[in-house]
Design a protein around this motif. Structure first.
Motif, short mmCIF file in Angstrom:
data_model
loop_
_atom_site.label_atom_id
_atom_site.label_comp_id
_atom_site.label_asym_id
_atom_site.label_seq_id
_atom_site.Cartn_x
_atom_site.Cartn_y
_atom_site.Cartn_z
N THR A 1 0.82 -1.21 0.00
CA THR A 1 0.00 0.00 0.00
C THR A 1 0.85 1.25 0.00
OG1 THR A 1 -0.07 -0.26 2.38
CG2 THR A 1 -2.02 -0.97 1.14
N ASP A 2 2.17 1.10 0.24
CA ASP A 2 3.04 2.27 0.35
C ASP A 2 3.38 2.80 -1.04
OD1 ASP A 2 4.68 4.22 1.15
OD2 ASP A 2 5.98 2.95 2.40
N LEU A 3 2.49 3.67 -1.55
CA LEU A 3 2.58 4.06 -2.96
C LEU A 3 3.85 4.84 -3.26
CD1 LEU A 3 -1.10 4.94 -3.76
CD2 LEU A 3 0.24 3.03 -4.60
N VAL A 4 4.26 5.70 -2.32
CA VAL A 4 5.44 6.53 -2.57
C VAL A 4 6.65 5.65 -2.80
CG1 VAL A 4 6.98 8.23 -1.57
CG2 VAL A 4 4.51 8.43 -1.23
N ALA A 5 6.84 4.68 -1.90
CA ALA A 5 8.00 3.81 -2.00
C ALA A 5 7.95 2.97 -3.28
CB ALA A 5 8.08 2.91 -0.78
N LEU A 6 6.73 2.68 -3.75
CA LEU A 6 6.62 1.84 -4.94
C LEU A 6 6.88 2.62 -6.22
CD1 LEU A 6 3.61 -0.48 -4.14
CD2 LEU A 6 6.00 -1.11 -4.43
N GLN A 7 6.53 3.91 -6.23
CA GLN A 7 6.56 4.64 -7.49
C GLN A 7 7.78 5.53 -7.67
OE1 GLN A 7 2.81 6.53 -7.83
NE2 GLN A 7 1.77 4.64 -8.38
N GLU A 8 8.34 6.00 -6.58
CA GLU A 8 9.47 6.92 -6.74
C GLU A 8 10.77 6.16 -6.86
OE1 GLU A 8 9.84 9.96 -3.89
OE2 GLU A 8 8.22 11.14 -4.74
N PRO A 9 11.63 6.57 -7.81
CA PRO A 9 12.93 5.90 -7.89
C PRO A 9 13.73 6.22 -6.63
CG PRO A 9 12.82 7.78 -9.37
CD PRO A 9 11.45 7.59 -8.83
N ARG A 10 14.35 5.20 -6.06
CA ARG A 10 15.16 5.43 -4.86
C ARG A 10 16.58 4.96 -5.13
NH1 ARG A 10 13.08 1.92 -1.27
NH2 ARG A 10 13.75 2.98 0.61
N SER A 11 17.55 5.65 -4.51
CA SER A 11 18.95 5.36 -4.81
C SER A 11 19.47 4.27 -3.89
CB SER A 11 19.78 6.62 -4.62
OG SER A 11 19.89 6.89 -3.25
N VAL A 12 20.71 3.84 -4.16
CA VAL A 12 21.34 2.83 -3.33
C VAL A 12 21.43 3.31 -1.89
CG1 VAL A 12 23.41 1.46 -3.02
CG2 VAL A 12 22.64 2.03 -5.31
N ILE A 13 21.74 4.62 -1.71
CA ILE A 13 21.84 5.16 -0.36
C ILE A 13 20.49 5.10 0.35
CG2 ILE A 13 22.33 7.27 0.94
CD1 ILE A 13 24.83 6.07 -0.15
N ASP A 14 19.42 5.47 -0.37
CA ASP A 14 18.09 5.39 0.24
C ASP A 14 17.80 3.98 0.71
OD1 ASP A 14 17.24 8.03 -0.19
OD2 ASP A 14 16.88 7.59 -2.30
N ARG A 15 18.24 3.02 -0.09
CA ARG A 15 17.92 1.63 0.20
C ARG A 15 18.73 1.05 1.36
NH1 ARG A 15 14.94 -0.39 -4.32
NH2 ARG A 15 14.60 1.42 -5.62
N LEU A 16 19.74 1.79 1.83
CA LEU A 16 20.46 1.34 3.03
C LEU A 16 19.58 1.53 4.27
CD1 LEU A 16 24.00 2.89 2.47
CD2 LEU A 16 23.30 0.53 2.15
N PHE A 17 18.54 2.37 4.13
CA PHE A 17 17.67 2.65 5.27
C PHE A 17 16.29 2.05 4.98
CE2 PHE A 17 20.92 5.84 5.05
CZ PHE A 17 21.31 6.02 6.36
N PRO A 18 15.52 1.78 6.03
CA PRO A 18 14.18 1.27 5.79
C PRO A 18 13.34 2.30 5.03
CG PRO A 18 14.73 1.21 8.13
CD PRO A 18 15.84 1.91 7.45
N PRO A 19 12.34 1.85 4.25
CA PRO A 19 11.49 2.81 3.55
C PRO A 19 10.71 3.66 4.54
CG PRO A 19 10.68 0.57 3.28
CD PRO A 19 11.98 0.46 3.97
N ASP A 20 10.45 4.91 4.15
CA ASP A 20 9.72 5.86 4.99
C ASP A 20 10.34 5.96 6.38
OD1 ASP A 20 7.85 7.78 5.28
OD2 ASP A 20 6.29 6.44 6.01
N PHE A 21 11.66 6.20 6.40
CA PHE A 21 12.44 6.18 7.64
C PHE A 21 12.33 7.53 8.33
CE2 PHE A 21 16.88 5.86 9.58
CZ PHE A 21 16.47 4.97 10.55
N ARG A 22 11.18 7.83 8.92
CA ARG A 22 11.05 9.14 9.56
C ARG A 22 10.17 9.09 10.79
NH1 ARG A 22 9.20 12.83 4.98
NH2 ARG A 22 8.86 14.27 6.69
#
Lengths: 321, 335
Positions: free
Chosen positions: B68-89
């Motif tokens: 259901t996490d549409l942002v994480a599914l649709q936005e391109p994320r970099s290798v650095i982003d992927r070192l952290f859990p999605p929606d890490f806030r």
């Protein structure tokens, strides 16, 4: 000498015109008066409102070409008003710009003049000491320290200084300004100190190379040969001869004393011309910004012409170039 | 379907290949630099690596993402982003490694996992600091790409052809350099508008003048040398002389200036950021934000410390390498 004087003055005048044309290109052609009006009134402003705003602020003439009256254009108006120092009113709050300049120049000078003098003395003294002890441990340590000092962002100097000296140690007020002579020093101490530190690394490095260059000259060897002590050589011979490059570097900075220090002033709440520039940025006040850029350039050009003429008066070889 | 992040990835790959080839060709110099300044070289290498990894992006495919996490599914994320859990806030400030929120002590979504805490909007400071690497490299790189060709063309043209060309370039240089740099920079960004490319263009326009002056002086000297006269006697065209005989002798100046310019450009951006004219996601913006945080009680120090340390590290390393390069390449500074 007269020919040189005329030539130098003419070139200065041409440069001023160049700056004015550049300013016109930036503020009237790249960012058109319509853009400026839209920034002031909002993206969805009605065309009538934009036209009204342009009339109120004197942007309603054709920009480059007016078939009916060739000199009734924004370009002619811009040149005429800048050259006669008729700066008009601010785009943001309609205050006369000249009045704000007059108010702002003194606070700016009370900050920049002590900063300039203290910074110069510290940098030259340190550089002389280091050049005198060349390749010693002190010299190496200073060189490393200079690179480190140069690499610290100026924002960090300011924020860190305010926190450490103002908030933790409570030596100085964090910010503010009061022109009364009894208390002005309390407010100026910290910005001056931070300003000197922030530029020390770069300056010491520059003056050190100047002194080292002078040290390799023949007259230094002669001075040693006739029995001068090293400190005598440094003071009487090296420092004196190095004054020419030092002065060149210094004279260039003098005009900027008037335009103030943008960063220091607005961080420490000093109501000078730097703060005025920052207010102009935040208020999309293109008229004030234009005037500040023009004045900065004008002062710089005047300073340079004066220096060159002074050189020509002192050294006949310069005139022939 | 080809999307913009695919093009960006291709650009990164091409750039990496170019850097690789250049590094291989200059490996002797790099080895000499490595022996003189190993730490600075290591630091710059690390920054480059982080910047490159942050530029490689793709969509989807991260573990632990709810469908259901549409942002994480649709936005391109970099290798650095992927070192952290999605929606890490989080919702607001939390101290480094804290288990609860800083002010009201509410429970965190990721207790003890924010190594450098979170900022006012709850974003992870370490992630922001790492993402700032790419922004800083981008600013320095793109602005240098504007400065170097401009300065080379103007300086070489003025020095080689003289007369009219020289007069025109000299006039342009003296006009631009008579305007105080910071004021010109501010005016340019105000006029061009805010954005990464606009800031880079403004930085480029304000920085090429000094460099062009150096190039002009050096070209004036080179033009008079015997091998240039010989080439001309053999019938070489101006273009060939400039390209084959003058440009190669300016390379050392270009390399030294590029390195020293780079650090100045990144520092200038931090000043612009503070004036509200900077690039989104830069360290300058993080420092700017930290101004108010130091005034709070108890203070929030981790944003400022992270951004300042990252900026200082990069600038110091680049400055040290620049100095070493100058000693190595520039015959005038041999003492």
């Amino acid at each position: 000498m007269l020919a040189y004087l005329l030539r130098r003055l003419a070139f200065g005048a041409v440069t001023v015109v160049g700056v004015l044309l550049l300013l016109f290109a930036l503020f009237f052609l790249v960012a058109t008066p319509d853009d400026v009006a839209r920034k002031a009134l909002g993206e969805k402003a009605m065309p009538e409102a934009i036209a009204q705003w342009k009339t109120n602020h004197g942007y309603d003439k054709p920009r480059l070409w007016n078939a009916a009256a060739p000199f009734d254009t924004m370009l002619a108006e811009h040149l005429r008003r800048m050259l006669t120092f008729d700066f008009g009113r601010s785009d943001a709050d309609d205050t006369p710009i000249v009045e704000r300049l007059r108010e702002g120049v003194w606070p700016s000078l009370t900050l920049t003049v002590p900063l300039f003098v203290l910074g110069l003395v510290c940098a030259v003294a340190l550089a002389l000491l280091v050049a005198y002890r060349r390749d010693s441990a002190l010299d190496r340590a200073t060189q490393v320290a200079c690179v480190v000092l140069m690499s610290v962002p100026i924002l960090l100097w300011i924020v860190g200084g305010q926190y450490l000296l103002g908030k933790m140690l409570r030596w100085f007020p964090i910010s503010g300004f009061d022109p009364a002579p009894a208390v002005v020093l309390r407010f100026l101490a910290m910005p001056v100190l931070i300003g000197v530190l922030a530029h020390l690394g770069q300056e010491v490095r520059y003056y050190r190379t100047v002194f080292l260059e002078e040290r390799n000259r023949d007259y230094v060897r002669t001075a040693y040969a006739k029995g001068c002590s090293p400190s005598q050589v440094m003071r009487r011979h090296v420092l004196r001869n190095a004054l020419i490059p030092i002065l060149t570097n210094v004279v260039i900075e003098i005009p900027f004393l008037f335009t103030g220090s943008i960063l220091l002033e607005s961080f420490f709440g000093i109501p000078g011309l730097g703060t005025m520039t920052v207010d102009a940025i935040n208020g999309n006040d293109f008229a004030t910004l234009r005037v500040m850029v023009f004045l900065g350039a004008l002062l710089f050009i005047a300073g340079q012409v004066a220096t060159d003429l002074a050189y020509a008066a002192a050294d006949p070889r310069v005139r022939l170039e | 379907m080809i999307e913009s992040h695919h093009l960006a990835n291709a650009a990164v790959a091409a750039l990496a290949a170019l850097c690789g080839v250049t590094a291989w060709r200059g490996r002797a110099r790099l080895a000499a630099l490595w022996t003189r300044r190993p730490l600075a070289m290591l630091a710059v290498g690390l920054y480059l690596l982080v910047g490159a990894l942050d530029s490689i992006t793709w969509v989807g495919g991260s573990r632990g993402t709810a469908p259901t996490d549409l942002v994480a599914l649709q936005e391109p994320r970099s290798v650095i982003d992927r070192l952290f859990p999605p929606d890490f806030r989080e919702r607001s400030y939390s101290a480094p490694l804290a288990a609860v929120e800083f002010y009201d002590g509410g429970a965190l979504r990721f207790p003890g996992r924010h190594l450098l805490g979170t900022d006012i909007l709850g974003r992870d400071v370490l992630l922001q600091g790492l993402k700032g690497v790419r922004v800083a490299l981008l600013i320095g790189g793109v602005a240098s790409l504007i400065v170097i060709p401009l300065a080379l063309a103007a300086g070489m043209g003025a020095g080689y052809f003289g007369r009219r060309v020289d007069d025109a370039v000299f006039f342009l240089i003296s006009t631009l350099s008579s305007i105080p740099t910071l004021l010109l920079l501010i005016a340019l960004v105000m006029v061009l508008g805010r954005g990464t490319l606009q800031v880079c263009v403004a930085l480029g326009i304000t920085s090429w003048v000094g460099f062009a002056r150096i190039i002009r002086g050096e070209t004036l000297k080179l033009r008079e040398l015997d091998y240039v006269a010989a080439a001309r006697a053999l019938g070489a065209s101006d273009w060939r002389i400039l390209r084959r005989h003058i440009l190669p002798n300016l390379t050392h100046l270009v390399v030294i200036t590029f390195v020293l310019l780079f650090s100045r450009l990144v520092l200038s951006e931090s000043i612009l950021s503070w004036l509200g004219l900077g690039v989104d996601g830069s360290w300058g913006q993080m420092i700017d934000q930290a101004r108010d945080e130091l005034a709070r009680d108890p203070i929030i120090w981790w944003t400022l410390a992270t951004a300042a340390a990252a900026l200082f590290g990069l600038i110091l390393a680049v400055n040290l390498i620049g100095d070493a390069l100058r000693d190595q390449l520039d015959p005038r500074t041999t003492r």
